[in-house]
Design an enzyme around this catalytic site. Structure first.
Site, PDB file in Angstrom:
ATOM      1  N   GLY A  73       0.847  -1.200   0.000  1.00  0.00           N
ATOM      2  CA  GLY A  73       0.000   0.000   0.000  1.00  0.00           C
ATOM      3  C   GLY A  73       0.872   1.236   0.000  1.00  0.00           C
ATOM      4  O   GLY A  73       0.646   2.177   0.757  1.00  0.00           O
ATOM      5  N   HIS A  74       1.886   1.212  -0.859  1.00  0.00           N
ATOM      6  CA  HIS A  74       2.797   2.346  -0.965  1.00  0.00           C
ATOM      7  C   HIS A  74       3.648   2.204  -2.226  1.00  0.00           C
ATOM      8  O   HIS A  74       3.626   1.170  -2.901  1.00  0.00           O
ATOM      9  CB  HIS A  74       3.684   2.462   0.281  1.00  0.00           C
ATOM     10  N   ALA A  75       4.397   3.266  -2.517  1.00  0.00           N
ATOM     11  CA  ALA A  75       5.374   3.270  -3.609  1.00  0.00           C
ATOM     12  C   ALA A  75       6.642   3.933  -3.072  1.00  0.00           C
ATOM     13  O   ALA A  75       6.656   4.456  -1.947  1.00  0.00           O
ATOM     14  CB  ALA A  75       4.843   4.037  -4.814  1.00  0.00           C
TER      15      ALA A  75
ATOM     16  N   ARG B 299       2.459  -0.801  -4.872  1.00  0.00           N
ATOM     17  CA  ARG B 299       2.295  -2.242  -4.696  1.00  0.00           C
ATOM     18  C   ARG B 299       1.432  -2.541  -3.472  1.00  0.00           C
ATOM     19  O   ARG B 299       1.514  -1.847  -2.447  1.00  0.00           O
ATOM     20  CB  ARG B 299       3.629  -2.985  -4.606  1.00  0.00           C
TER      21      ARG B 299
END
Ligand code: T46
Length: 144
Positions: free
Chosen positions: A57-59, A104
């Site tokens: 839940g981040h990049a 992702r």
């Protein structure tokens, strides 16, 4: 075996690793800048993951990583800000290379799954986009 359910999002690809197999079992090895396209600066792994857990839940602004399922399986949902794809990782000889500026999410962990990640940089919380709107803004502006 890894299944790719949709066309690949940009800057994400599967990497095949060598395997040495004999009656004692299988051996796979990974060398930075040979099997993965960066010097390996950090290794971490996820384990004891509840089957209903959602991770990621981040990049990342700069970080490149290769993700492996050393044991069991899980799903990686990939989003480059324009195209979404998903991969089921379940083969320790195949890694998913994820370049910078890729969102992702991970879920559907099997019981006892172990996820190992090779990273191009040490941990740095400032490298994270944890807000999806901030991520898409950066993609659209082409900035780090
Ligand atoms: C990614 C997926 C696959 C550290 O202190 N050092 C580290 O090297 C890492 C990766 C995390 N942490 C701390 C930061 C948080 O307080 O561990 C905690 C959990 O991290 P996070 O919520 O980012 O974990 P995941 O599983 O959601 O994501 C991690 C990576 O952060 C990420 O880059 O691609 O695994």
């Amino acid at each position: 075996m890894i299944e790719q359910n949709k066309s690949s999002a940009g800057h994400v690809r599967l990497i095949d690793l060598p395997a040495v197999t004999d009656p004692r079992g299988d051996l796979t090895f990974i060398e930075g800048e040979r099997h993965v396209p960066f010097p390996i600066r950090r290794v971490y792994y996820l384990y004891n993951v509840p089957v209903d857990a959602e991770r990621g839940g981040h990049a990342h602004r700069d970080l490149e990583q290769v993700v492996f399922a050393l044991s069991g399986s899980f799903r990686m949902k990939i989003d480059d800000g324009k195209t979404k794809s998903e991969y089921w990782l379940r083969d320790p000889r195949k890694g998913l290379y994820i370049n910078r500026l890729i969102w992702r999410e991970m879920d559907s962990f099997s019981q006892g799954a172990v996820c190992m990640v090779l990273a191009s940089h040490p941990y740095d919380e400032n490298d994270y986009f944890r807000d999806y709107d901030d991520f898409t803004l950066a993609v659209n502006e082409g900035v780090k």
